[in-house]
Write a protein that holds these residues in place. Structure first.
Motif, PDB file in Angstrom:
ATOM      1  N   PRO A 285       0.825  -1.213   0.000  1.00  9.65           N
ATOM      2  CA  PRO A 285       0.000   0.000   0.000  1.00  9.65           C
ATOM      3  C   PRO A 285       0.860   1.264   0.000  1.00  9.65           C
ATOM      4  O   PRO A 285       1.993   1.263   0.488  1.00  9.65           O
ATOM      5  CB  PRO A 285      -0.814  -0.126   1.291  1.00  9.65           C
ATOM      6  N   GLU A 286       0.298   2.310  -0.549  1.00  9.28           N
ATOM      7  CA  GLU A 286       1.079   3.554  -0.683  1.00  9.28           C
ATOM      8  C   GLU A 286       1.572   4.074   0.650  1.00  9.28           C
ATOM      9  O   GLU A 286       2.652   4.666   0.738  1.00  9.28           O
ATOM     10  CB  GLU A 286       0.196   4.605  -1.364  1.00  9.28           C
ATOM     11  N   SER A 287       0.821   3.839   1.720  1.00  8.25           N
ATOM     12  CA  SER A 287       1.192   4.380   3.034  1.00  8.25           C
ATOM     13  C   SER A 287       2.415   3.700   3.636  1.00  8.25           C
ATOM     14  O   SER A 287       3.045   4.251   4.541  1.00  8.25           O
ATOM     15  CB  SER A 287       0.014   4.251   3.993  1.00  8.25           C
ATOM     16  N   VAL A 288       2.745   2.487   3.152  1.00  4.56           N
ATOM     17  CA  VAL A 288       3.879   1.770   3.747  1.00  4.56           C
ATOM     18  C   VAL A 288       4.977   1.470   2.724  1.00  4.56           C
ATOM     19  O   VAL A 288       5.848   0.649   2.987  1.00  4.56           O
ATOM     20  CB  VAL A 288       3.403   0.455   4.395  1.00  4.56           C
ATOM     21  N   ARG A 289       4.946   2.112   1.592  1.00  4.82           N
ATOM     22  CA  ARG A 289       5.994   1.892   0.602  1.00  4.82           C
ATOM     23  C   ARG A 289       7.303   2.497   1.088  1.00  4.82           C
ATOM     24  O   ARG A 289       7.326   3.627   1.588  1.00  4.82           O
ATOM     25  CB  ARG A 289       5.597   2.508  -0.739  1.00  4.82           C
TER      26      ARG A 289
END
Length: 207
Positions: free
Chosen positions: A12-16
């Motif tokens: 997910p973008e939040s944990v890239r």
């Protein structure tokens, strides 16, 4: 039958946490390459044809059993018909399950391929995924199977003569035609879908 594990979807973008764009592009290229091979590799086409052949063989055996029962058999012939029906079911059930699982797996592969390709653009890497020759290798024989199956489904009932061809014979031939048509349709749809994805990918990357 164990299958090769799929590359995971992108995080997910939040944990890239890629340190730089080069690392992202490298992971993207690896995942897209593996997913493309799992979707459009020659082994997948051979597996589709093999499963369709097994399904058609099962349908043919069931048709043979129905023909035996249609002719008002004696006890021995009836037993032979039951054996044919059981053998047919032994082909139909596992091959049908494998085909269904393959369709579901292809859907997951397609979704992950779209997810990885939407992360970024890389003209140098993306150009190799167009591979029109591979799409043609899927499309041409699949189109021919569709045409053959459609022809068989139409010609079998059209040429049936009362007293010569039984209802069972016509049903078996139409069923075989339907199996060929659906097999070709699956292959052709995959070829067109992959080519359309690649064509959409390249203009955006080269703009």
């Amino acid at each position: 039958m164990p299958s090769r594990p799929l590359p995971p979807p992108p995080p997910p973008e939040s944990v890239r946490a890629w340190p730089d764009r080069e690392s992202l592009l490298a992971d993207r290229a690896r995942a897209m390459g593996e997913l493309s091979r799992l979707s459009m590799g020659a082994s997948r086409l051979m597996l589709l044809w093999l499963m369709a052949t097994g399904f058609a063989a099962g349908w043919g055996l069931v048709g043979g059993a129905l023909k035996t029962f249609e002719e008002r058999p004696d006890v021995l012939s009836a037993m032979f018909g039951v054996i044919l029906a059981c053998m047919g079911a032994g082909f139909l059930l596992p091959t049908g399950i494998v085909i269904g699982l393959g369709i579901r797996r292809d859907k997951v592969v397609r979704e992950r391929l779209l997810q990885w390709s939407s992360l970024d653009r890389d003209p140098t890497t993306d150009a190799r995924f167009r591979s029109p020759g591979l799409s043609l290798c899927w499309f041409v024989p699949s189109f021919l199977l569709c045409a053959l199956g459609l022809w068989l489904s139409i010609v079998a009932p059209a040429q049936a003569e009362p007293g010569r061809e039984t209802y069972t014979h016509v049903a078996v031939m139409m069923g075989l035609g339907l199996i060929l048509w659906l097999t070709g349709l699956l292959g052709a749809a995959k070829a067109v879908s992959h080519y359309r994805w690649a064509v959409r990918l390249l203009p955006s990357s080269t703009a």
